[in-house]
Write an enzyme that holds these catalytic residues in place. Structure first.
Site, PDB file in Angstrom:
ATOM      1  N   GLY A  34       2.874  -2.793   3.689  1.00 52.83           N
ATOM      2  CA  GLY A  34       3.754  -3.954   3.756  1.00 52.83           C
ATOM      3  C   GLY A  34       3.017  -5.234   4.070  1.00 52.83           C
ATOM      4  O   GLY A  34       1.802  -5.347   3.878  1.00 52.83           O
ATOM      5  N   CYS A  91       0.828  -1.190   0.000  1.00 55.76           N
ATOM      6  CA  CYS A  91       0.000   0.000   0.000  1.00 55.76           C
ATOM      7  C   CYS A  91       0.869   1.247   0.000  1.00 55.76           C
ATOM      8  O   CYS A  91       2.085   1.180  -0.094  1.00 55.76           O
ATOM      9  CB  CYS A  91      -0.906   0.011   1.236  1.00 55.76           C
ATOM     10  SG  CYS A  91      -1.882  -1.499   1.442  1.00 55.76           S
TER      11      CYS A  91
END
Length: 631
Positions: A76, A2
């Site tokens: 992550g 993201c």
């Protein structure tokens, strides 16, 4: 995977403008095409762009705890989140989703900053704790995921996954940091320890920052570091078995995904090892992809195809033209700061190919740094033996003089390019390695700088950053020092930046199992002769993979993505090479000597010298300056 962004008022709880936060978040739209969200409260705002990988329905962010006391924005993956979740459940925490994001929230609530010791993954995240009015920013151990931050005029701190998130906020001043220009020209990237924009910082790998309203901005805190000062005591056979087990654990943990998953396959040792272990752990054919070139000397698809056939993968490959330089402006947009590793071009193309069928791809990055796989590691190890035999009082004057009079022969095979070796041996190990790993030498850079820039730089010396890392490394020998410095500078600044920006540009999550911190800690303790042996790097890794991979894969010369930039600047990019000296952003900065730049371009185009790497650096710097400063 993201993108995150945020605003935090450090001094007083001023209101956060949702529109400004939304613009910062939207600047990261390519990192998270599946959704977006913002959350604000007095003095703080968190933004998020989501690429859905795990718990597709329940992992939306920013994520709040049920009592809304803690709020998370996370980029992550946490690979051991199921184990950490089980531990938290035993401690009484109740979960509402199946996401790793919620695990981070409750890990913070349970352990505070010590939660980082329990998380195995790649991450950059922000947690705001409404009870303590603290903002917790953290980055993973090796720096796989980036995090930029800066203090601005209204007293707030801006942060984001990429520099462009900060640039979207009008309060960020755009003043150049000239020492970063020297860093960039020395190494080909702007190191993690600095930024091209004055006042902008990058949270270092293995560090966290704990901010609290009403208190001064603190320094970041290191929670993890590589340590080469210890040595494993087991036999080579025992260490080989331990390595294989660690490799399996690292690969298997990165195969958890709720979306299609595959792997990059170059046909080299590292990616082939990852694919072999994926195939062993998968009931279905592993999806693999490779990029090849229409120029045979640059093409490795035959090796990749052999591995694909060996493990019966669902393999796709694409051949691109050797003159595939049409991505230059696209890359400049995605990297923000100048980035001169030309292998970013094929890395973008292979990410683009992978994204057609998968959302997650495993790569082989990290083994060269951990296991001494670069040729420069082998050369430095050999040079250190010579330094151990000859005192500096002899090496400095004698080898230094020989190096100064030896003819420069960049065109010759490496064994015949003795000039650089003699000059390196005349210096200390850290000094020699710092220049060997660089793109341009101090004298080479100064020869194209204007008098004004040289005056402003004063005694600044970009290589000193790496020299200091080596001299202060927790290490036993020169090879240890070189690997440590590469992990602190080269790995996050070049390799991981390249993979993050190019994969995120196409909405692909790249995972690096060979950067599992347990594997890295194991590698750092290996005796030097199990890393470099008889002129071969990655010795133990190759030995451990003999049961999986053929010798023509394990022991062939290292190639990697190679781009023919020398030919480009003598052909289709020749005009751009000439324009660098007079028509672009570089000329308008006043930092460079136009006459010297013209000579660099003319000598290269005429074939009198190979200045392609410097020209590529200057071209990418020019494009970055246009975007960052409107020059």
């Amino acid at each position: 995977m993201c993108g995150i962004a945020g605003i935090f008022h450090l001094e007083t709880a001023k209101p956060v403008d949702p529109d400004r936060l939304r613009k910062m978040t939207d600047a990261l739209g390519h990192r998270g095409p599946d959704g977006s969200g913002i959350w604000t409260a007095p003095g703080v705002g968190l933004g998020h762009r989501r690429l859905s990988i795990i718990d597709l329905e329940g992992g939306a962010q920013p994520m709040l705890t049920p009592d809304e006391a803690q709020i998370l924005s996370f980029n992550g993956e946490i690979y051991n989140f199921l184990e950490v979740r089980a531990e938290l459940e035993r401690l009484g925490h109740q979960f509402q989703t199946s996401s790793d994001s919620e695990v981070i929230l409750f890990a913070w609530r349970q352990w505070g900053v010590d939660c980082l010791k329990r998380l195995n993954g790649m991450f950059a995240f922000a947690i705001y704790d409404q009870r303590s009015r603290q903002l917790f920013l953290a980055r993973d151990r090796l720096g796989v995921k980036p995090l930029f931050y800066a203090r601005v005029s209204d007293g707030s701190i801006l942060f984001g996954s990429e520099l462009k998130a900060l640039l979207a906020n009008p309060l960020l001043r755009r003043d150049p940091n000239i020492t970063a220009v020297d860093d960039y020209l020395a190494f080909g990237y702007v190191p993690d320890q600095t930024s091209l924009l004055k006042g902008v910082k990058k949270l270092a790998a293995g560090h966290y920052l704990l901010l609290e309203q009403g208190k001064p901005e603190p320094e970041s805190v290191q929670y993890w570091d590589m340590d080469f000062s210890q040595r494993s005591k087991g036999s080579a056979r025992d260490l080989e078995e331990e390595l294989v087990e660690l490799l399996k654990q690292a690969v298997n943990s990165r195969m958890i995904s709720d979306v299609p998953l595959g792997a990059f396959l170059s046909g080299g040792v590292d990616s082939s090892a990852v694919v072999a272990l994926m195939a062993e752990n998968s009931r279905r054919a592993v999806k693999t992809c490779s990029i090849g070139f229409d120029q045979q000397s640059l093409d490795e698809t035959g090796y990749a195809r052999a591995i694909a056939e060996r493990f019966q993968t669902d393999h796709r490959e694409r051949i691109v033209a050797a003159d595939d330089f049409g991505l230059i402006d696209t890359l400049a947009d995605h990297f923000d700061e100048p980035f001169a590793d030309a292998s970013a071009l094929p890395t973008y193309r292979v990410s683009e190919l992978a994204r057609e069928t998968v959302t997650v791809a495993l790569s082989g990055d990290g083994a060269d740094e951990a296991m001494a796989g670069y040729r420069r590691h082998v050369f430095h190890h050999a040079e250190e033996r010579v330094r151990g035999l000859l005192p500096q009082s002899f090496r400095g004057p004698v080898l230094g003089w020989l190096g100064s009079v030896y003819p420069k022969a960049d065109w010759a095979p490496r064994p015949f390019r003795a000039k650089s070796t003699l000059l390196s041996l005349a210096r200390s190990g850290p000094e020699g390695y710092a220049e060997a790993v660089g793109v341009t030498t101090p004298s080479g850079r100064r020869s194209v700088y204007s008098d004004a820039l040289q005056r402003d730089l004063g005694e600044y010396h970009a290589e000193q950053r790496m020299i200091d890392l080596m001299e202060n490394a927790p290490a036993q020998n020169g090879l240890d020092q070189a690997q440590y410095a590469d992990m602190k500078m080269w790995l996050p600044g070049d390799i991981l930046t390249k993979v993050d920006r190019t994969s995120m540009a196409v909405g692909l999550e790249a995972r690096e199992p060979l950067l599992d911190y347990r594997l890295m800690e194991f590698a750092a303790k290996l005796p030097a002769n199990l890393r470099v042996h008889k002129g071969q790097g990655k010795y133990l890794l190759k030995k451990s993979m003999e049961k999986y991979l053929p010798n023509d894969i394990l022991y062939r010369p290292k190639m990697g993505f190679v781009t023919p930039i020398a030919q480009w600047f003598r052909g289709p990019l020749a005009d751009q090479a000439r324009d660098i000296s007079s028509g672009g952003a570089l000329a308008r900065t006043g930092w460079f000597d136009g006459k010297a730049l013209r000579k660099v371009a003319d000598d290269h185009i005429a074939g009198r010298s190979d200045n392609s790497r410097l020209l590529w650096q200057l071209l990418m710097l020019d494009k970055s300056l246009q975007r960052l400063f409107g020059l």
